[in-house]
Design a protein around this motif. Structure first.
Motif, mmCIF file in Angstrom:
data_model
loop_
_atom_site.group_PDB
_atom_site.id
_atom_site.type_symbol
_atom_site.label_atom_id
_atom_site.label_comp_id
_atom_site.label_asym_id
_atom_site.label_seq_id
_atom_site.Cartn_x
_atom_site.Cartn_y
_atom_site.Cartn_z
ATOM 1 N N ALA A 1 -13.507 -24.345 14.766
ATOM 2 C CA ALA A 1 -15.051 -24.146 14.694
ATOM 3 C C ALA A 1 -15.761 -24.502 16.115
ATOM 4 O O ALA A 1 -16.371 -23.909 16.542
ATOM 5 C CB ALA A 1 -15.537 -24.994 13.677
ATOM 6 N N GLN A 2 -14.975 -25.500 16.715
ATOM 7 C CA GLN A 2 -15.591 -25.930 18.085
ATOM 8 C C GLN A 2 -15.558 -24.860 19.108
ATOM 9 O O GLN A 2 -16.301 -24.593 19.912
ATOM 10 C CB GLN A 2 -14.886 -27.185 18.417
ATOM 11 N N ALA A 3 -14.393 -24.120 18.981
ATOM 12 C CA ALA A 3 -14.025 -22.976 19.817
ATOM 13 C C ALA A 3 -14.999 -21.705 19.636
ATOM 14 O O ALA A 3 -15.255 -20.846 20.488
ATOM 15 C CB ALA A 3 -12.638 -22.634 20.021
ATOM 16 N N SER A 4 -15.298 -21.725 18.203
ATOM 17 C CA SER A 4 -16.562 -20.663 18.073
ATOM 18 C C SER A 4 -17.639 -20.528 18.709
ATOM 19 O O SER A 4 -18.068 -21.776 19.100
ATOM 20 C CB SER A 4 -16.484 -20.362 16.625
ATOM 21 N N VAL B 1 -27.494 -27.190 21.453
ATOM 22 C CA VAL B 1 -27.302 -26.934 19.998
ATOM 23 C C VAL B 1 -25.726 -26.771 19.996
ATOM 24 O O VAL B 1 -24.985 -27.405 19.043
ATOM 25 C CB VAL B 1 -27.963 -25.494 19.547
ATOM 26 N N LEU B 2 -25.027 -26.371 20.820
ATOM 27 C CA LEU B 2 -23.695 -26.304 20.833
ATOM 28 C C LEU B 2 -23.158 -27.547 20.973
ATOM 29 O O LEU B 2 -21.728 -28.035 20.238
ATOM 30 C CB LEU B 2 -23.030 -25.393 22.205
ATOM 31 N N ILE C 1 -20.938 -19.630 4.000
ATOM 32 C CA ILE C 1 -21.171 -20.435 5.390
ATOM 33 C C ILE C 1 -19.891 -21.214 5.827
ATOM 34 O O ILE C 1 -19.195 -21.501 5.105
ATOM 35 C CB ILE C 1 -22.409 -21.523 5.039
ATOM 36 N N THR C 2 -19.938 -20.989 7.221
ATOM 37 C CA THR C 2 -18.610 -21.310 7.726
ATOM 38 C C THR C 2 -18.795 -22.903 8.132
ATOM 39 O O THR C 2 -20.015 -23.391 8.244
ATOM 40 C CB THR C 2 -18.377 -20.795 9.274
ATOM 41 N N ALA C 3 -17.782 -23.549 8.577
ATOM 42 C CA ALA C 3 -17.929 -25.104 8.944
ATOM 43 C C ALA C 3 -18.547 -25.140 10.214
ATOM 44 O O ALA C 3 -19.545 -26.070 10.163
ATOM 45 C CB ALA C 3 -16.440 -25.504 9.193
ATOM 46 N N ALA C 4 -18.765 -24.226 11.035
ATOM 47 C CA ALA C 4 -19.233 -24.223 12.409
ATOM 48 C C ALA C 4 -20.998 -24.064 12.007
ATOM 49 O O ALA C 4 -21.701 -24.687 12.547
ATOM 50 C CB ALA C 4 -19.054 -23.006 13.202
#
Length: 88
Positions: A55-58, A30-31, A3-6
């Motif tokens: 992570a925020q850019a993903s 959600v974003l 699982i990623t941080a995002a």
């Protein structure tokens, strides 16, 4: 490890209000919530600045739900029995 941080931030953010933060219905909510959680993770030392920014850019990695009648054969059997009972 899978699982990623995002993804972790998304899941943590949804827990508070699952219906309100439903990713399928309200992706913009959600974003924003996910990005807030990522910011808090950074502030609390759980993420580095560059990791949080990445992570925020993903985008949201959502998959379409797959539902099949085979997932609930007991329900279909019960419905069929009820229909037969009502027709009798």
């Amino acid at each position: 490890n899978q699982i990623t941080a995002a993804d972790a931030a998304l899941l943590a953010g949804i827990v508070q209000r699952p219906a309100y933060f439903n990713p399928s219905r309200f992706p913009e909510r959600v974003l924003a919530r996910r990005n807030l959680v990522l910011s808090l993770m950074r502030q609390n030392g759980m993420l580095s600045g560059p990791s949080a920014q990445a992570a925020q850019a993903s985008g949201l990695a959502l998959r379409a739900a797959h539902h099949s009648a085979e997932e609930a054969p007991y329900f279909l059997s019960l419905a069929e029995q009820e229909l037969q009972r009502l027709q009798s």
